[in-house]
Design a protein around this motif. Structure first.
Motif, PDB file in Angstrom:
ATOM      1  N   ALA A  26       0.949  -1.081   0.019  1.00 20.54           N
ATOM      2  CA  ALA A  26       0.090   0.007  -0.062  1.00 20.54           C
ATOM      3  C   ALA A  26       0.758   1.331  -0.309  1.00 20.54           C
ATOM      4  O   ALA A  26       0.269   2.330   0.080  1.00 20.54           O
ATOM      5  CB  ALA A  26      -1.060  -0.106   1.165  1.00 20.54           C
ATOM      6  N   LEU A  27       2.203   1.255  -0.040  1.00 17.96           N
ATOM      7  CA  LEU A  27       2.806   2.300   0.260  1.00 17.96           C
ATOM      8  C   LEU A  27       2.941   3.389  -0.834  1.00 17.96           C
ATOM      9  O   LEU A  27       2.809   4.630  -0.752  1.00 17.96           O
ATOM     10  CB  LEU A  27       4.348   1.981   0.329  1.00 17.96           C
ATOM     11  N   ASP A  28       2.951   2.745  -1.907  1.00 21.57           N
ATOM     12  CA  ASP A  28       2.988   3.722  -3.294  1.00 21.57           C
ATOM     13  C   ASP A  28       1.565   4.598  -3.333  1.00 21.57           C
ATOM     14  O   ASP A  28       1.560   5.672  -3.350  1.00 21.57           O
ATOM     15  CB  ASP A  28       2.950   3.210  -4.469  1.00 21.57           C
ATOM     16  N   LEU A  29       0.361   3.894  -3.172  1.00 22.30           N
ATOM     17  CA  LEU A  29      -0.849   4.491  -3.155  1.00 22.30           C
ATOM     18  C   LEU A  29      -1.027   5.512  -1.880  1.00 22.30           C
ATOM     19  O   LEU A  29      -1.329   6.733  -2.018  1.00 22.30           O
ATOM     20  CB  LEU A  29      -1.936   3.808  -3.056  1.00 22.30           C
ATOM     21  N   HIS A  30      -0.565   5.329  -0.672  1.00 23.97           N
ATOM     22  CA  HIS A  30      -0.632   5.909   0.625  1.00 23.97           C
ATOM     23  C   HIS A  30       0.316   7.399   0.270  1.00 23.97           C
ATOM     24  O   HIS A  30      -0.086   8.487   0.580  1.00 23.97           O
ATOM     25  CB  HIS A  30      -0.070   5.015   1.745  1.00 23.97           C
ATOM     26  N   GLU A  31       1.498   7.086  -0.434  1.00 25.36           N
ATOM     27  CA  GLU A  31       2.208   8.179  -0.671  1.00 25.36           C
ATOM     28  C   GLU A  31       1.808   9.164  -1.640  1.00 25.36           C
ATOM     29  O   GLU A  31       1.768  10.615  -1.387  1.00 25.36           O
ATOM     30  CB  GLU A  31       3.798   7.732  -0.963  1.00 25.36           C
ATOM     31  N   PHE A  32       1.196   8.538  -2.662  1.00 22.51           N
ATOM     32  CA  PHE A  32       0.624   9.482  -3.871  1.00 22.51           C
ATOM     33  C   PHE A  32      -0.368  10.172  -3.104  1.00 22.51           C
ATOM     34  O   PHE A  32      -0.551  11.460  -3.485  1.00 22.51           O
ATOM     35  CB  PHE A  32       0.128   8.470  -4.869  1.00 22.51           C
ATOM     36  N   LEU A  33      -1.531   9.603  -2.577  1.00 20.25           N
ATOM     37  CA  LEU A  33      -2.548  10.493  -2.008  1.00 20.25           C
ATOM     38  C   LEU A  33      -2.009  11.655  -0.880  1.00 20.25           C
ATOM     39  O   LEU A  33      -2.825  12.476  -0.831  1.00 20.25           O
ATOM     40  CB  LEU A  33      -3.631   9.416  -1.391  1.00 20.25           C
ATOM     41  N   HIS A  34      -0.967  11.370  -0.285  1.00 24.95           N
ATOM     42  CA  HIS A  34      -0.501  12.317   0.797  1.00 24.95           C
ATOM     43  C   HIS A  34       0.605  13.397   0.145  1.00 24.95           C
ATOM     44  O   HIS A  34       1.048  14.258   0.787  1.00 24.95           O
ATOM     45  CB  HIS A  34       0.225  11.786   1.928  1.00 24.95           C
ATOM     46  N   GLY A  35       0.793  13.077  -1.287  1.00 23.56           N
ATOM     47  CA  GLY A  35       1.864  13.941  -1.861  1.00 23.56           C
ATOM     48  C   GLY A  35       1.170  15.324  -2.637  1.00 23.56           C
ATOM     49  O   GLY A  35      -0.049  15.294  -2.691  1.00 23.56           O
ATOM     50  N   ARG A  36       2.004  15.857  -3.090  1.00 25.32           N
ATOM     51  CA  ARG A  36       1.524  17.098  -3.733  1.00 25.32           C
ATOM     52  C   ARG A  36       0.728  16.941  -5.131  1.00 25.32           C
ATOM     53  O   ARG A  36       0.016  17.948  -5.912  1.00 25.32           O
ATOM     54  CB  ARG A  36       2.658  18.174  -4.115  1.00 25.32           C
ATOM     55  N   LYS A  37       1.052  15.628  -5.773  1.00 29.05           N
ATOM     56  CA  LYS A  37       0.358  15.429  -7.095  1.00 29.05           C
ATOM     57  C   LYS A  37      -0.976  14.562  -6.823  1.00 29.05           C
ATOM     58  O   LYS A  37      -1.600  14.389  -7.920  1.00 29.05           O
ATOM     59  CB  LYS A  37       1.315  14.458  -7.782  1.00 29.05           C
TER      60      LYS A  37
END
Length: 599
Positions: A127-138
Motif C-alpha cells: 500500500a506504500l505507493d498509493l498511500h504516498e501518492f495520496l499524501h503528496g502534492r500530485k
C-alpha cells in the motif's frame, strides 16, 4: 481498452470517433451513457426491454475494491466483498494496491478500500505507493469519488488501524464523499466486516435506486468454504506428531520444532504461507483470575455463540494475557478507579502501563467489587489465533506442516510471564494432542516462478522458518537458482537452528553462501545487518543480476535495521544518492523482488 473496427460491426471512422469520446468520459458519464443507450434501445422495441422480465433495467454502479495487505487478511476480505457485490449485480473489480496505478483514482466513481496497518502504524508494503501518492502534492481532486474504508488492526498496538484512518482522512480531504462510515476492526474482525459489507452494498444499490435486486450472496465474510473445508472460522483439529527442542544444552533460548499432521483436512499451503493456531490460556492463570475475583469457575456463561463455563471461556475463548485500550477503558468504568481513569486519559502513559501486564494485573490495580461472570466475559476480547510462518514445503513433507516456535518466558512487574501460544505448544501439548489450525495464505511472500532466479534470504532467529520451506521446495523442484542465507542468533554452538540441514544443503550445492551473526560469541554484539554491510559489493552484484530479497522476523528492530542496511549498500556499492536508493528498493518491492514477512 479501445474498440478495434476489425473485431466490431463499426466502421473505422465510427470506431475512431467512439474511441476519442470514451477517452474523455468520467465514470458517471459512462453510467449515464449506458443507461441512455439501454433506454434508446428499448424505445426501438416499443418501449419493451430486450432483457428477460426478471432482469432490472437499472444499471448498478461499478465498484473498485483496493486492498493493502501484509499477511493476507485484507486481501481475503476484499475478494469476498467482490463476490458479494457480483451476487447483487454490482460489477466489482478487486485490485492489489501494488498493482494499481494511483492516478487511475481520478477515473473512479466508487471505491472500497480495505487495508491493514503494519508495524508502528505504517501502511503494509503493497500500500506504500498509493498511500504516498495520496499524501503528496500530485494527488488530484477526488470530488467525484464516493468511497468506503475498512481498516484492520490490533487494539493492543498504540497506532490501532492507523493506515485505515489515514486513507479515510486523505480521501475526504481530497474531496471524496463517504458511502458509509469507516469501520476499524480488531483481530476478531469477522462480524464487523460482515456488517460493513452489508451497509456498503445496500448503499451502492440505493445509489442506483436498485431496490428489489438480490440482497444475499451466500458467501461468508472470509470467503466461501468448500464442502468439508477448513478456514479461520472452521479450524481443523490437527494432531501433533513431534515436538523437539532445537537449541543445544546450555542455551538461553528455547526454540521448538513442531510437526503437525494435516491428514484428512484437505488443507494445502505453499512456502511463504503461515499456519493459524488457536491456542489455550494457561489454566493456572485462569484459576488465579477467577479466585482473585471471587467467582465460580463453573458459572454458566456465553462466549459469543458458545455456551460454556467461566473457566472454559477464559481458557479457550478470551484474551487474558494481553491488555488493550478498550478493555482498560471498560475496566475503569466498572471499577470507578481514579488511577485507572487518569491512565486512560493519557495515551502515552496508558501504553507504557499496559506493556507486559495482563488481566490479573488489571484486577490487582483496580478491583471490581460487584462483577458477574457474563459481564467479565463480555468485557474481554476474543482470544485470536496466532500466526506462525510455515517451516516446511508440502512437496517435501506431504500431509504435514512444520513450525519453528520460540517459547516466550520472561519476568515483568514482579511476576513470571509466558507467551500464550508458544508455551502452550511447548509445555502442555503431548503427541497426538490436537491443535485447531488453518492456513493463512500469503501471496506477498512467494518464491519466484523462475527456478533459476537467485534468492537472498535474511532470517535471524525463528525468521529462519520460511527459508527452510523455500529450500525444501527448491530441492524438490531441482531449482538451479543460487541461494544465499543470512542467519543470526545468540551462540553458534547452541542456537544455529536446523544447522545440520543447512550444512547438508551447502555440501549438496543447493545453498551457495551462508553468512551468520552470533551476537553473544564475542565481546561486541554482531547482527545480520552488519553481515549485510560487510558483503555490500557482492550483494549489489546479486541484485543487479536479478536476485530476489526476502526478510523474515522481528518488525520492531530487525526489519528496519535490515532495510537501512540495504539502503546503505545500494548507496555505497551502487553509487546512488539516498533518495535514488530508496526508489530502487521501492521498485524491487513493486517487482516482487523485495518481500518481507515481519511480525
Amino acid at each position: 481498452m479501445t474498440i478495434d473496427p476489425n473485431n466490431s460491426p463499426l466502421t473505422t471512422e465510427q470506431a475512431d470517433t467512439l474511441n476519442r469520446l470514451l477517452e474523455t468520459l468520467e465514470p458517471r458519464q459512462f453510467d449515464w451513457l449506458a443507461g441512455f443507450i439501454a433506454g434508446w434501445q428499448a424505445s426501438l422495441h416499443g418501449g419493451l426491454a430486450t432483457e428477460p422480465e426478471s432482469t432490472s433495467t437499472t444499471r448498478l454502479p461499478s465498484l473498485t475494491v483496493l486492498y493493502g495487505s501484509q499477511t493476507g487478511n485484507a486481501e481475503a476480505l476484499a475478494e469476498s466483498l467482490g463476490h458479494r457485490a457480483s451476487a447483487r449485480g454490482i460489477t466489482a473489480k478487486v485490485v492489489d494496491m501494488a498493482d494499481y496505478k494511483p492516478r487511475q483514482l481520478k477515473n473512479e466513481a466508487y471505491v472500497a478500500l480495505l487495508t491493514s496497518t503494519h508495524g508502528e502504524g505504517e501502511p503494509p508494503d503493497n500500500a506504500l505507493d498509493l498511500h504516498e501518492f495520496l499524501h503528496g502534492r500530485k494527488a488530484p481532486s477526488l470530488a467525484h469519488l464516493k468511497y468506503a474504508v475498512l481498516g484492520l488492526g490490533d487494539t493492543s498496538y498504540e497506532h490501532f488501524s492507523q493506515t485505515g484512518k489515514e486513507f479515510d482522512a486523505v480521501l475526504a480531504k481530497l474531496g471524496g464523499s463517504r458511502l458509509v462510515e469507516r469501520v476499524d476492526c480488531d483481530v476478531d474482525y469477522d462480524d464487523a466486516a460482515e456488517a460493513w459489507f452489508g451497509s456498503l452494498l445496500e448503499t451502492l444499490q440505493s445509489e442506483a435506486g436498485a431496490a428489489g435486486l438480490p440482497t444475499s450472496s451466500g458467501n461468508p465474510a472470509y470467503g466461501a468454504l468448500a464442502s468439508g473445508g477448513h478456514d479461520r472460522r472452521h479450524p481443523f483439529p490437527a494432531p501433533v506428531l513431534d515436538n523437539l527442542v532445537l537449541n543445544g544444552r546450555g542455551s538461553g533460548k528455547e526454540t521448538r520444532h513442531i510437526e503437525i499432521s494435516l491428514e484428512g483436512s484437505g488443507l494445502s499451503y505453499q512456502p511463504g504461507d503461515a499456519l493459524g493456531v488457536y491456542p489455550q490460556n494457561d489454566p493456572r492463570l485462569v484459576a488465579a483470575i477467577i479466585e482473585r475475583l471471587g467467582q465460580d469457575s463453573d458459572a454458566a456463561v456465553k462466549a459469543g455463540d458458545i455456551d460454556t463455563t467461566l473457566a472454559g471461556a477464559l481458557q479457550h475463548h478470551r484474551e487474558i494475557t494481553l491488555l488493550t485500550r478498550p478493555v482498560v477503558e471498560r475496566w475503569a468504568e466498572l471499577s470507578g478507579s481514579d488511577t485507572l481513569q487518569a491512565l486512560v486519559e493519557d495515551h502515552a502513559k496508558l501504553s507504557a502501563w499496559m506493556e507486559s501486564r495482563d488481566l490479573f494485573d488489571l484486577i490487582e490495580e483496580a478491583p471490581v467489587t460487584e462483577l458477574d461472570a457474563d459481564t467479565l466475559v463480555k468485557t474481554l476480547r476474543k482470544l485470536p489465533a496466532r500466526l506462525y510462518s510455515i517451516a516446511s514445503s508440502q512437496a517435501a513433507v506431504d500431509e504435514e506442516v512444520h513450525l519453528t516456535v520460540a517459547a516466550v518466558r520472561y519476568e515483568a512487574h514482579g511476576r513470571r510471564r509466558e507467551g500464550v501460544a508458544s508455551t502452550w505448544l511447548a509445555d502442555r501439548l503431548a503427541e497426538d494432542d490436537s491443535v485447531p489450525v488453518y492456513i493463512e495464505h500469503n501471496k506477498h511472500f512467494r518464491l519466484p516462478e523462475d527456478d533459476e532466479t537467485a534468492l537472498i534470504m535474511i532470517g535471524p532467529g525463528t525468521g529462519i522458518a520460511p527459508f527452510r520451506a523455500f529450500m525444501q521446495e527448491r530441492e524438490e523442484r531441482e531449482a538451479d537458482g543460487a541461494n544465499w542465507l543470512f542467519f543470526g542468533e545468540q551462540h553458534f554452538h547452541t542456537d544455529f537452528l536446523y544447522q545440520s540441514e543447512w550444512l547438508a544443503w551447502r555440501r549438496q550445492g543447493l545453498i551457495d553462501r551462508i553468512d551468520v551473526a552470533f551476537s553473544r560469541d564475542q565481546e561486541e554484539k554482531i547482527y545480520v545487518q552488519q553481515r549485510l554491510r560487510e558483503n555490500a559489493a557482492e550483494l549489489w552484484h546479486w541484485l543487479e543480476k536479478g536476485a530476489h530479497i526476502y526478510v523474515c522476523g522481528d518488525a520492531e528492530r530487525m526489519a528496519p535495521d535490515v532495510h537501512e542496511a540495504l539502503l546503505d549498500i545500494i548507496v555505497e556499492a551502487g553509487g546512488k544518492r539516498r533518495e535514488d536508493a530508496t526508489e530502487y528498493l521501492r521498485e524491487l518491492a513493486r517487482q516482487k523482488r523485495y518481500q518481507r514477512d515481519i511480525y
